[in-house]
Design an enzyme around this catalytic site. Sequence first.
Site: not given
Ligand code: NAD
Length: 320
Positions: A8, A11, A34, A141, A145
Amino acid sequence: MKTILVIGASGQIGTELVAALRRKYGSGKIIAADLKSNSNTFSEGPFLPLDVLDKETLGVQVIKYNVGTIYLLAAMLSASGEQNPHKAWHLNMQSLLNVLEVARECKIEKVFWPSSIAVFGPDAPKENCPQHFKLSPTTVYGISKSAGEDWCKYYFIKYKVDVRSLRYPGLISHQTLPGGGTTDYAVAIFHAAMRHRFYQCYLKEDTLLPMMHMEDAVRATMELMEAPAENITIRSSYNIASISFTPKEIAAEISKHLEGFEISHVPDFRQSIAESWPGSIDDSDASFDWGWEPHYNLKRTVSVMLENLKHLRPVNTSIY
Ligand code: NAD
């Protein structure tokens, strides 16, 4: 040293975590994986196209690249999850189960998986929500979690997999746009402010939510992963916190830098998600166990974000 696999990686968090890990351990040791690449993850070190839902391929790649640590960041976030509940559940749970199983089978040294403040429900205290308050999330969601935290603890107790986790608040960064969360406004507001001097917010002006600058979040992640295993007393997920603010408060801080900036409010379905979460978080266990402390307050977050987005030129504002 074995390699570190970040799944991932393209992201919002992955882009900056991969860059920080590459700075610390060397580009060649960090494999960004990713479904899709971006210029950061692809050009500055190894990139692996990978679907984490394909467990067999994941296992093959872990052996091929001699992986010692996995960071799993692939997930569907809160707002997108409410639009696609079954897809969100499938991605969020199966990705974690695949990584935990591969970690067990391949004797991976450490796993990081992020949880979220979304594990708390409307009955949780709005102020300084404690680490051990019962989890009763009302979004798919948050449910994923909360269940994920239990799976992490289960794999630690039953199989001794060294899995560590943080409950991130909303994260604020300039490099990559956020991917479908309820706190996304706290990034979108900067882009709109730079381009239009105006932002229409989907949350009410007094909606208080816990947030964090990405640099703090990346540092917290790396500090947690570097802490001695005996210091990690919480194997579900740690509360971490830095700042809490409302849309009105962040808009007022932005106005100090950008004269004439205005905000309006048209709440949508994300308002009720935000209202189900705490407004601030007690992170004293993280401070006590592995020394967590934030470096960014609201003032610094706003000035650093605006400085990094100053290349965004104002566009014709007359249509707003
Ligand atoms: P994001 O959506 O920006 O990035 C997720 C990435 O995962 C994307 O690049 C996507 O292409 C990739 N992805 C999706 N499905 C996939 C698969 N099957 N195989 C491989 N890659 C895949 O998410 P983020 O904001 O970077 O969040 C990362 C983690 O942190 C997540 O678990 C999210 O729940 C957690 N989180 C984020 C926030 C926030 O504010 N961004 C807050 C709390 C928790």
